[in-house]
Design a protein around this motif. Sequence first.
Motif, mmCIF file in Angstrom:
data_model
loop_
_atom_site.group_PDB
_atom_site.id
_atom_site.type_symbol
_atom_site.label_atom_id
_atom_site.label_comp_id
_atom_site.label_asym_id
_atom_site.label_seq_id
_atom_site.Cartn_x
_atom_site.Cartn_y
_atom_site.Cartn_z
ATOM 1 N N CYS A 48 0.727 -1.222 0.057
ATOM 2 C CA CYS A 48 -0.052 0.011 -0.062
ATOM 3 C C CYS A 48 1.018 1.308 0.086
ATOM 4 O O CYS A 48 0.163 2.415 -0.277
ATOM 5 C CB CYS A 48 -0.956 -0.055 1.225
ATOM 6 S SG CYS A 48 -0.402 0.233 2.864
ATOM 7 N N CYS A 59 -1.868 -2.503 4.461
ATOM 8 C CA CYS A 59 -1.683 -3.677 4.092
ATOM 9 C C CYS A 59 -0.616 -4.696 4.837
ATOM 10 O O CYS A 59 -0.964 -5.913 5.039
ATOM 11 C CB CYS A 59 -0.680 -3.912 2.781
ATOM 12 S SG CYS A 59 0.852 -3.468 2.626
ATOM 13 N N ARG A 60 -0.231 -4.053 5.856
ATOM 14 C CA ARG A 60 0.835 -4.482 6.740
ATOM 15 C C ARG A 60 1.794 -5.571 6.349
ATOM 16 O O ARG A 60 2.540 -6.215 7.109
ATOM 17 C CB ARG A 60 -0.108 -5.363 7.977
ATOM 18 C CG ARG A 60 -1.096 -4.292 8.516
ATOM 19 C CD ARG A 60 -0.399 -3.637 9.545
ATOM 20 N NE ARG A 60 -1.087 -2.308 9.643
ATOM 21 C CZ ARG A 60 -0.878 -1.450 10.628
ATOM 22 N NH1 ARG A 60 -0.010 -1.718 11.561
ATOM 23 N NH2 ARG A 60 -1.505 -0.142 10.789
ATOM 24 N N CYS A 62 4.604 -4.563 5.306
ATOM 25 C CA CYS A 62 5.855 -3.999 5.579
ATOM 26 C C CYS A 62 6.464 -3.966 7.025
ATOM 27 O O CYS A 62 7.430 -3.343 7.474
ATOM 28 C CB CYS A 62 5.991 -2.407 5.128
ATOM 29 S SG CYS A 62 4.756 -1.517 6.402
ATOM 30 N N CYS A 78 6.194 1.511 7.245
ATOM 31 C CA CYS A 78 6.129 2.467 6.654
ATOM 32 C C CYS A 78 5.241 3.791 7.489
ATOM 33 O O CYS A 78 5.105 4.958 6.933
ATOM 34 C CB CYS A 78 4.982 2.212 5.495
ATOM 35 S SG CYS A 78 3.595 1.801 6.040
HETATM 36 S S1 FES Z 1 1.170 -1.070 5.775
HETATM 37 FE FE1 FES Z 1 1.279 -1.342 3.569
HETATM 38 S S2 FES Z 1 3.083 -0.822 3.070
HETATM 39 FE FE2 FES Z 1 3.108 -0.460 5.240
#
Ligand code: FES
Length: 216
Positions: A48, A59-60, A62, A78
């Motif tokens: 994301c 999205c989590r 990362c 992020c």
């Molecule tokens: S939560 Fe999606 S890139 Fe960090």
Amino acid sequence: MNAKKESKKPPKDNLVHFSIDGRRVQAQPDWTILETARAHRLHIPTLCFHPAIHPWGSCRLCVVETRLNDKVEVTASCLTKPVAGLEVLTHSSRVMNVRRWVLEMLLAECPASREIKELAAQYGVTSTRFAILDPEEECLKCGRCVAVCHEVVGVQALTFGSRGVAKKLETPYRVPNNACIGCGCCVSVCPTGALQARLDTVRGDLSRRTGHGFAH
Ligand code: FES
């Protein structure tokens, strides 16, 4: 009289000094862990995140493990700003477990996405325990398209309607509107192919409206 020279301390920089995977790195005060990793060419996977828009943290993928004194956390890189002395691990077993779990959920969320399947396979995830609601779905609802439309293009042609598993990309209030200028920014930032068909429809609409086709 010999004036004693004052001993000078080395000038303090205002950088944040910490480590990523054992490597010492420096961050500007407003950088996140992800931005610092990228500045030092260290890889953290993302879906994301896009540098042109504010991070959403949706999205989590990362996630990283952070350690400071006795405190251990798994956090979205992020969104998280580092502090001095922080130790960051980008591929610890905790991190890999969370990423595999995220990818398994994404396989259920957007099972038709080739990009997600390929990414999941890189982590050894080839099937999902979660319910697949729409086998044709390619959109992972990361929010990049909504954000770029609003923050970069300056219009609000897209939004998310409903919540949870019913969350869907829609026009505001589900009402057709003329806000979309067919610029294609949403398609260019989409991490899957989900928006191409929608843009083709928009292009068709605009061609009919203006009498002109789009230059590709
Ligand atoms: S939560 Fe999606 S890139 Fe960090």
